[in-house]
Design a protein around this motif. Structure first.
Motif, PDB file in Angstrom:
ATOM      1  N   ASP A 429       3.417  34.539 127.727  1.00  0.00           N
ATOM      2  CA  ASP A 429       2.814  33.681 126.706  1.00  0.00           C
ATOM      3  C   ASP A 429       1.737  32.790 127.320  1.00  0.00           C
ATOM      4  O   ASP A 429       0.650  32.624 126.766  1.00  0.00           O
ATOM      5  N   ARG A 430       2.027  32.231 128.505  1.00  0.00           N
ATOM      6  CA  ARG A 430       1.038  31.381 129.172  1.00  0.00           C
ATOM      7  C   ARG A 430      -0.179  32.204 129.611  1.00  0.00           C
ATOM      8  O   ARG A 430      -1.308  31.714 129.564  1.00  0.00           O
ATOM      9  N   SER A 431       0.068  33.434 130.037  1.00  0.00           N
ATOM     10  CA  SER A 431      -1.067  34.263 130.465  1.00  0.00           C
ATOM     11  C   SER A 431      -1.984  34.578 129.295  1.00  0.00           C
ATOM     12  O   SER A 431      -3.213  34.581 129.447  1.00  0.00           O
ATOM     13  N   VAL A 432      -1.410  34.818 128.118  1.00  0.00           N
ATOM     14  CA  VAL A 432      -2.223  35.056 126.926  1.00  0.00           C
ATOM     15  C   VAL A 432      -2.996  33.796 126.566  1.00  0.00           C
ATOM     16  O   VAL A 432      -4.178  33.841 126.212  1.00  0.00           O
ATOM     17  N   GLY A 433      -2.314  32.642 126.658  1.00  0.00           N
ATOM     18  CA  GLY A 433      -2.969  31.380 126.324  1.00  0.00           C
ATOM     19  C   GLY A 433      -4.087  31.009 127.276  1.00  0.00           C
ATOM     20  O   GLY A 433      -4.980  30.235 126.920  1.00  0.00           O
ATOM     21  N   ALA A 434      -4.041  31.550 128.514  1.00  0.00           N
ATOM     22  CA  ALA A 434      -5.056  31.210 129.504  1.00  0.00           C
ATOM     23  C   ALA A 434      -6.283  32.119 129.436  1.00  0.00           C
ATOM     24  O   ALA A 434      -7.297  31.835 130.065  1.00  0.00           O
ATOM     25  N   VAL A 435      -6.197  33.206 128.670  1.00  0.00           N
ATOM     26  CA  VAL A 435      -7.321  34.150 128.601  1.00  0.00           C
ATOM     27  C   VAL A 435      -8.474  33.524 127.826  1.00  0.00           C
ATOM     28  O   VAL A 435      -8.283  32.933 126.760  1.00  0.00           O
ATOM     29  N   ASP A 436      -9.658  33.680 128.367  1.00  0.00           N
ATOM     30  CA  ASP A 436     -10.872  33.191 127.701  1.00  0.00           C
ATOM     31  C   ASP A 436     -11.306  34.250 126.686  1.00  0.00           C
ATOM     32  O   ASP A 436     -12.080  35.155 126.992  1.00  0.00           O
ATOM     33  N   LEU A 437     -10.809  34.139 125.474  1.00  0.00           N
ATOM     34  CA  LEU A 437     -11.095  35.127 124.440  1.00  0.00           C
ATOM     35  C   LEU A 437     -12.557  35.026 123.999  1.00  0.00           C
ATOM     36  O   LEU A 437     -13.122  33.919 123.919  1.00  0.00           O
ATOM     37  N   PRO A 438     -13.199  36.148 123.684  1.00  0.00           N
ATOM     38  CA  PRO A 438     -14.609  36.142 123.275  1.00  0.00           C
ATOM     39  C   PRO A 438     -14.763  35.659 121.829  1.00  0.00           C
ATOM     40  O   PRO A 438     -14.738  36.452 120.884  1.00  0.00           O
ATOM     41  N   THR A 439     -14.900  34.344 121.648  1.00  0.00           N
ATOM     42  CA  THR A 439     -15.018  33.773 120.290  1.00  0.00           C
ATOM     43  C   THR A 439     -16.330  33.005 120.101  1.00  0.00           C
ATOM     44  O   THR A 439     -16.502  32.362 119.063  1.00  0.00           O
ATOM     45  N   ARG A 440     -17.194  33.037 121.079  1.00  0.00           N
ATOM     46  CA  ARG A 440     -18.447  32.283 120.967  1.00  0.00           C
ATOM     47  C   ARG A 440     -19.325  32.861 119.851  1.00  0.00           C
ATOM     48  O   ARG A 440     -19.446  34.079 119.700  1.00  0.00           O
ATOM     49  N   ARG A 441     -19.939  31.980 119.088  1.00  0.00           N
ATOM     50  CA  ARG A 441     -20.784  32.416 117.974  1.00  0.00           C
ATOM     51  C   ARG A 441     -22.094  32.998 118.486  1.00  0.00           C
ATOM     52  O   ARG A 441     -22.794  32.356 119.270  1.00  0.00           O
ATOM     53  N   PRO A 442     -22.475  34.181 118.012  1.00  0.00           N
ATOM     54  CA  PRO A 442     -23.770  34.753 118.422  1.00  0.00           C
ATOM     55  C   PRO A 442     -24.919  33.986 117.771  1.00  0.00           C
ATOM     56  O   PRO A 442     -24.791  33.432 116.668  1.00  0.00           O
ATOM     57  N   GLY A 443     -26.077  33.955 118.418  1.00  0.00           N
ATOM     58  CA  GLY A 443     -27.218  33.187 117.915  1.00  0.00           C
ATOM     59  C   GLY A 443     -27.777  33.708 116.605  1.00  0.00           C
ATOM     60  O   GLY A 443     -28.298  32.935 115.792  1.00  0.00           O
ATOM     61  N   TRP A 444     -27.651  35.017 116.370  1.00  0.00           N
ATOM     62  CA  TRP A 444     -28.261  35.554 115.153  1.00  0.00           C
ATOM     63  C   TRP A 444     -27.552  35.083 113.895  1.00  0.00           C
ATOM     64  O   TRP A 444     -28.097  35.184 112.796  1.00  0.00           O
ATOM     65  N   ALA A 527      -9.253  41.785 128.972  1.00  0.00           N
ATOM     66  CA  ALA A 527      -8.874  40.521 129.611  1.00  0.00           C
ATOM     67  C   ALA A 527      -7.372  40.255 129.473  1.00  0.00           C
ATOM     68  O   ALA A 527      -6.721  39.779 130.417  1.00  0.00           O
ATOM     69  N   LEU A 528      -6.816  40.573 128.311  1.00  0.00           N
ATOM     70  CA  LEU A 528      -5.388  40.338 128.100  1.00  0.00           C
ATOM     71  C   LEU A 528      -4.538  41.281 128.957  1.00  0.00           C
ATOM     72  O   LEU A 528      -3.506  40.865 129.509  1.00  0.00           O
ATOM     73  N   VAL A 529      -4.957  42.528 129.059  1.00  0.00           N
ATOM     74  CA  VAL A 529      -4.214  43.483 129.904  1.00  0.00           C
ATOM     75  C   VAL A 529      -4.256  43.033 131.359  1.00  0.00           C
ATOM     76  O   VAL A 529      -3.251  43.114 132.087  1.00  0.00           O
ATOM     77  N   GLU A 530      -5.433  42.553 131.809  1.00  0.00           N
ATOM     78  CA  GLU A 530      -5.526  42.053 133.174  1.00  0.00           C
ATOM     79  C   GLU A 530      -4.619  40.848 133.383  1.00  0.00           C
ATOM     80  O   GLU A 530      -3.980  40.705 134.433  1.00  0.00           O
ATOM     81  N   ALA A 531      -4.553  39.983 132.370  1.00  0.00           N
ATOM     82  CA  ALA A 531      -3.711  38.788 132.491  1.00  0.00           C
ATOM     83  C   ALA A 531      -2.237  39.157 132.559  1.00  0.00           C
ATOM     84  O   ALA A 531      -1.483  38.620 133.380  1.00  0.00           O
TER      85      ALA A 531
END
Length: 563
Positions: A429-444, A527-531
């Protein structure tokens, strides 16, 4: 006691040989020390205790040097052991009797000087100094042991204690009891590997007819060979007539002069230990976790961590937020009726970051662009099926690594693999919580949002304009001037054009969001599989590999110890 003018001293060649043997013994003891350090939980307790006891005894005995040679006279009641003790030292030190045990505790005679510290270590209080430095037996510590067949348990215990630490054995037997099972099974076979430091004395030959002596001695030799003591010298003696006593004294003098008995005894002890250890560790060399087992374990952890659920949430959240930011404004409110999938899982880091920044709470673990590490998500606990999958993967991993190894080692590897089993759900659970998920908004998105608002404004202007025209007409007021493009009035063009363009942009945004959602889901999955694989590496694979390395080292050391 007869004594030459000059005591026997070892030759230079013998001294070099002894020094070489001492160096080899020191190396073997160092190896045994490393084996003992690795023995806990890895060796059978009996084998580990034997190895530890042999190491302690060897170090303790070597701590008192090789100046003296400790020889034990051992025998049964009535064998003439104590009489032989007196005959060898030339003094009546030991009580002699034939009908009952007369040696209640060990007695030592030291020929020459010193040995008090050695006798203290041996735990022998009854001690006598005899002879002198010029005596042919100078350096001999002769011990008269209690009778090994004594009815007193403490007498037998004293024999068992001292035979473990003396340098050489002289077993005194008589014609009536030389085939006694207690002697052969309890001692001679047990110390079969100590033939180099063993002598057997067939005493009281004066009780045998001349024609029977050779046959009795030959039969005793065959029995010793059956015990494993091949080549052990059998000396016929009689303390009554003195026959053979001088030959025994010369044999002891030669061994004392060589100063090799201690080294030979300790080497034999190490051979004994090495044989036990070789049987305990087996022939298979332990190997680390193979890549296939590591992948299978990581996959089971990914299932337990619900990686697919999180990646689906990343994709759904991206589509939802895309529609919220760049979708058609009149229908955006519909999307707000459904909760954000990442927020529902407690993984909406963007929202948590915004809240922390606005609240003045800074997370040192958060980067300038990324936000926070979620200490605990809102994901449900792993299902029973996922838990079973992890258990099966752990079992398969330990079984594969332990294949061909001794049963005790297979159990040990299984224990190490499962040692932190209870920590796995929280760690995942902590490993999932530590993953930097790709949620950044694209500029377009901002460009599309601006376009949407422009089209919506045009539509609103057109609709309001048409309403105004309708109201004026309904009130019978003069018509408002309405420009047109061809046959299409501007208000209609603005209303319809704004709506159509907004819907087209929304469709394009939806398509682009779907493509982006798939790409982000793939990035999140990786990223989650690596974590989760990192959790498997830290909590399972590294400990198992460390244990395998210790077992492999133990195997190598055991082979080095076994000459």
């Amino acid at each position: 006691m007869s004594a030459p003018d000059v005591p026997a001293t070892p030759s230079r060649r013998s001294q070099r040989s002894t020094a070489k043997a001492a160096d080899a013994l020191a190396e073997r003891l160092d190896v045994l020390g490393q084996v003992v350090a690795l023995s806990d939980h890895r060796l059978d307790p009996a084998a580990a205790d034997h190895a530890r006891g042999a190491l302690d005894a060897a170090r303790g005995r070597l701590g008192h040097g090789t100046t003296h040679t400790v020889v034990a006279l051992a025998g049964a009641t009535g064998s003439g052991k104590s009489s032989m003790f007196n005959a060898l030292v030339g003094e009546d030190l030991a009580e002699v009797g034939v009908r009952r045990p007369t040696t209640s505790s060990a007695r030592a005679a030291v020929v020459g000087d010193g040995a008090s510290g050695l006798l203290d270590w041996l735990g022998i209080d009854r001690r006598h100094a005899v002879g002198g430095p010029a005596d042919e037996l100078a350096g001999l510590v002769l011990i008269d042991l209690p009778d090994h067949d004594s009815t007193a348990a403490e007498h037998r215990a004293e024999v068992d204690r001292l035979v473990e630490v003396v340098d050489a054995f002289v077993w005194v037997v008589d014609p009536q009891k030389y085939a006694d099972a207690a002697l052969h099974e309890g001692y001679l076979r047990r110390f079969a590997g100590h033939a180099a430091v063993t002598l057997v004395v067939l005493n009281q030959i004066d009780l045998l007819a001349e024609t029977d002596r050779a046959a009795t001695q030959e039969h005793l030799g065959r029995m010793l060979a059956e015990d494993g003591l091949v080549g052990v010298r059998v000396l016929p003696t009689s303390t009554t007539t003195g026959a053979g006593v001088d030959a025994l004294r010369r044999e002891l003098a030669a061994r004392v002069a060589e100063r090799r008995a201690l080294l030979a005894r300790l080497d034999a002890d190490l051979d004994w230990v090495a044989t036990e250890l070789a049987a305990a560790v087996g022939d298979t060399v332990p190997r680390p976790v193979d890549p296939a087992s590591a992948r299978a374990l990581a996959n089971s952890f990914a299932v337990a961590a619900e990686v697919e659920v999180v990646t689906d949430a990343v994709a759904a959240s991206h589509r939802r937020r895309s529609a919220h930011v760049a979708g058609w404004p009149p229908t955006r409110w519909v999307g707000r009726l459904r909760p954000d999938p990442l927020r529902r899982l407690g993984l909406d880091k963007e929202r948590l970051t915004t809240r922390r920044r606005h609240g003045g709470d800074h997370d040192d673990a958060a980067g300038p662009d990324r936000t926070v590490t979620v200490p605990r998500t809102s994901r449900p606990a792993p299902s029973a099926v996922a838990e079973a999958g992890m258990d099966e993967a752990l079992r398969n991993l330990s079984d594969h690594v332990g294949n061909g190894l001794p049963h005790r080692w297979r159990n040990r590897l299984d224990d190490v693999a499962r040692a932190r089993r209870d920590e796995l759900p929280d760690a995942l659970d902590r490993s999932v919580g530590a993953v930097d998920l790709p949620t950044r908004r694209p500029g377009w998105w901002s460009v599309a949002s601006t376009a949407q608002w422009l089209f919506t404004a045009a539509m609103v202007v057109g609709v309001v304009w048409l309403l105004a025209i309708g109201v004026v007409a309904a009130l019978g007021l003069p018509e408002l001037p309405t420009p047109s493009v061809g046959r299409i009035p501007w208000p209609t063009m603005l209303a319809l054009g704004g709506a159509v363009c907004g819907i087209l942009v929304a469709l394009i945004v939806g398509w682009a969001a779907a493509v982006g959602a798939r790409r982000r889901a793939a990035l999140a999955r990786r990223a989650l599989v690596e974590a989760t694989a990192s959790v498997a590496e830290q909590l399972v694979i590294r400990p198992v590999d460390a244990e395998v390395a210790a077992l492999a080292e133990l195997t190598a050391l055991t082979r080095r110890l076994d000459r």
